[in-house]
Scaffold this active site. Structure first.
Site: not given
Ligand code: ATP
Ligand code: MG
Length: 170
Positions: A40, A122
């Site tokens: 995504h 990205h």
């Molecule tokens: P997990 O944290 O369970 O390993 P994940 O990182 O894929 O899984 P999320 O942390 O819910 O899931 O993140 C969802 C999306 O948002 C991902 O594309 C992640 O890179 C992005 N993301 C997460 N935290 C942030 C943040 N603080 N700022 C911007 N984007 C973020």
């Protein structure tokens, strides 16, 4: 629940992204590849919210008028701190920029704080990669016609994403 807004590829684009990854790493894959169904492009990360706040985010998103656009993912890059390899676009379509800006501004009504850092679209392909040299790829074209709200859960087997709502371009 944990939420984020994203662009969500359809199946043919997912397969093209997967093919781009295989072409970039024909041998052993470094780090941990994202599962194909999880690929995504994040627009806004909301983070943890109370269930009662969900309607505010849905209503806010519904107010946004999105124009369709074409994304051409044409290179692979690396963020050394989170150690991710991603696909990026050389040209950020003005409709994508407008979508991110308009959605961000609307979400403020729900208490969302817009990222201070500039938006760098990205699509993460792999995580936990220790080193990567940026490289051009055979471009992947993606006709973006909608955006989605995703619920994210951390499970023992990895992230689980559930699309809970979708809004289409007019
Ligand atoms: P997990 O944290 O369970 O390993 P994940 O990182 O894929 O899984 P999320 O942390 O819910 O899931 O993140 C969802 C999306 O948002 C991902 O594309 C992640 O890179 C992005 N993301 C997460 N935290 C942030 C943040 N603080 N700022 C911007 N984007 C973020
Ligand atoms: Mg995370």
């Amino acid at each position: 629940m944990r939420l984020f807004f994203a662009l969500w590829p359809d199946q043919p684009v997912r397969e093209a992204l997967e093919a781009a990854r295989v072409e970039l790493f024909p041998g052993p894959v470094p780090g941990r590849p994202m599962r194909t169904e999880n690929l995504h492009l994040t627009l806004h990360f909301i983070g943890q919210i109370d269930d009662s706040a969900l309607d505010c985010y849905r209503h806010a998103a519904q107010e946004v008028r999105m124009q369709p656009f074409e994304l051409v993912l044409d290179h692979a890059g690396y963020f050394p701190r989170p150690r991710v390899v991603w696909l990026g676009v050389r040209e950020v379509p003005s409709s994508l920029k407008a979508l991110v800006d308009d959605l961000g501004a609307t979400l403020e009504a729900c208490g969302h704080r817009i990222e201070a850092r500039p938006f760098l679209p990205h699509l993460t392909l792999l995580r936990k990669v220790h080193y990567f040299d940026p490289s051009p790829i055979r471009p992947v074209s993606w006709s973006v016609r909608d955006f989605v709200l995703v619920r994210s859960q951390t499970l023992p087997e990895g992230a689980r994403y559930q699309v809970i709502d979708r809004w289409s371009a007019s």
